[in-house]
Design a protein around this motif. Structure first.
Motif, PDB file in Angstrom:
ATOM      1  N   VAL A  48      13.150  -0.051 -10.133  1.00 18.45           N
ATOM      2  CA  VAL A  48      12.526  -0.330  -8.838  1.00 18.45           C
ATOM      3  C   VAL A  48      13.586  -0.736  -7.814  1.00 18.45           C
ATOM      4  CG1 VAL A  48      10.941  -1.875  -7.619  1.00 18.45           C
ATOM      5  CG2 VAL A  48      10.257  -0.815  -9.788  1.00 18.45           C
ATOM      6  N   VAL A  51      15.073   2.433  -6.575  1.00 19.53           N
ATOM      7  CA  VAL A  51      14.129   3.144  -5.699  1.00 19.53           C
ATOM      8  C   VAL A  51      14.140   2.525  -4.301  1.00 19.53           C
ATOM      9  CG1 VAL A  51      11.665   3.571  -5.287  1.00 19.53           C
ATOM     10  CG2 VAL A  51      12.647   3.993  -7.547  1.00 19.53           C
ATOM     11  N   VAL A  52      14.093   1.203  -4.246  1.00 23.81           N
ATOM     12  CA  VAL A  52      14.077   0.509  -2.953  1.00 23.81           C
ATOM     13  C   VAL A  52      15.415   0.687  -2.241  1.00 23.81           C
ATOM     14  CG1 VAL A  52      13.936  -1.763  -1.863  1.00 23.81           C
ATOM     15  CG2 VAL A  52      12.295  -1.132  -3.653  1.00 23.81           C
ATOM     16  N   ASP A  55      15.807   4.085  -0.872  1.00 24.97           N
ATOM     17  CA  ASP A  55      14.706   4.491   0.000  1.00 24.97           C
ATOM     18  C   ASP A  55      14.126   5.824  -0.468  1.00 24.97           C
ATOM     19  OD1 ASP A  55      12.903   4.236   2.115  1.00 24.97           O
ATOM     20  OD2 ASP A  55      14.229   5.256   3.534  1.00 24.97           O
ATOM     21  N   ASP A  57      11.700   8.782  -1.946  1.00 22.95           N
ATOM     22  CA  ASP A  57      10.360   9.304  -1.696  1.00 22.95           C
ATOM     23  C   ASP A  57       9.574   9.431  -2.994  1.00 22.95           C
ATOM     24  OD1 ASP A  57      10.634  10.046   1.221  1.00 22.95           O
ATOM     25  OD2 ASP A  57      12.300  11.194   0.366  1.00 22.95           O
ATOM     26  N   LEU A  79       6.829  -1.665  -8.580  1.00 17.01           N
ATOM     27  CA  LEU A  79       6.871  -0.976  -7.281  1.00 17.01           C
ATOM     28  C   LEU A  79       5.906  -1.639  -6.303  1.00 17.01           C
ATOM     29  CD1 LEU A  79       7.037   2.775  -8.365  1.00 17.01           C
ATOM     30  CD2 LEU A  79       8.774   1.554  -7.047  1.00 17.01           C
ATOM     31  N   ALA A  84       6.712  -1.038  -2.520  1.00 15.85           N
ATOM     32  CA  ALA A  84       7.111   0.376  -2.577  1.00 15.85           C
ATOM     33  C   ALA A  84       6.091   1.213  -3.339  1.00 15.85           C
ATOM     34  CB  ALA A  84       8.488   0.485  -3.218  1.00 15.85           C
ATOM     35  N   ASP A  85       4.832   0.802  -3.290  1.00 16.39           N
ATOM     36  CA  ASP A  85       3.812   1.534  -4.037  1.00 16.39           C
ATOM     37  C   ASP A  85       3.425   2.843  -3.373  1.00 16.39           C
ATOM     38  OD1 ASP A  85       2.681   0.032  -2.015  1.00 16.39           O
ATOM     39  OD2 ASP A  85       0.898  -0.518  -3.160  1.00 16.39           O
ATOM     40  N   ASP A  86       4.066   3.187  -2.236  1.00 14.84           N
ATOM     41  CA  ASP A  86       3.853   4.485  -1.609  1.00 14.84           C
ATOM     42  C   ASP A  86       4.777   5.554  -2.193  1.00 14.84           C
ATOM     43  OD1 ASP A  86       6.091   3.206  -0.497  1.00 14.84           O
ATOM     44  OD2 ASP A  86       5.918   4.307   1.380  1.00 14.84           O
ATOM     45  N   VAL A  87       5.689   5.158  -3.071  1.00 14.05           N
ATOM     46  CA  VAL A  87       6.605   6.100  -3.721  1.00 14.05           C
ATOM     47  C   VAL A  87       5.808   6.926  -4.731  1.00 14.05           C
ATOM     48  CG1 VAL A  87       8.614   6.299  -5.241  1.00 14.05           C
ATOM     49  CG2 VAL A  87       8.617   4.636  -3.372  1.00 14.05           C
TER      50      VAL A  87
END
Length: 138
Positions: A48, A51-52, A55, A57, A79, A84-87
């Motif tokens: 995570v 991912v953050v 940035d 997708d 996430l 970042a739960d929109d990933v």
């Protein structure tokens, strides 16, 4: 693709087999994605954080160890905690058919098992991210 999407490919847990993840990473790169591969033995928290930081997708999780019902939901939870739960999260590896509906219900967008043609995976990811991009921009 509407733009060059960033995808993190990760190997959660103690699974030491990463050939499939590397094959997917290469196929995604060849299809025009920007790919960040985290390497082996990553904790959900490390994944995570990547991912953050990147940035991203999308996040592709690869698992062969059988711990998918624990690790995939933990990554999804982390996430959400990180905002970042929109990933878009997708997965692959040795995942029994009986577990796929539950993983999808928990928020994994798609599961690709061994033998899935690479163009099917890259095409699905491009189309899904394009749809999300179009919906977000209205």
């Amino acid at each position: 693709m509407q733009r060059r999407y960033r995808v993190v490919v990760a190997k959660p847990g103690l699974d030491g087999h990463d050939r499939g993840a590397k094959v997917i990473a290469r196929a995604l790169r060849e299809a025009g994605f920007e790919v960040i591969y985290t390497g082996l033995h990553q904790t959900p928290e490390q994944i995570v954080a990547a991912v953050v930081q990147e940035d991203a997708d999308a996040l592709g999780l690869s698992l062969l160890s059988g711990a998918h019902m624990t690790l995939f939901p933990r990554v999804l939870s982390q996430l959400a905690d990180a905002g970042a739960d929109d990933v878009l999260v997708f997965g692959g590896g040795i995942i029994p058919d009986r577990d796929i509906p539950e993983l999808k219900a928990k928020g994994v967008a798609a599961i690709f098992t061994p033998g899935t043609p690479l163009p099917e995976i890259t095409g699905w990811l491009a189309a899904t991210l394009d749809e999300r991009e179009a919906a977000a921009t209205g």
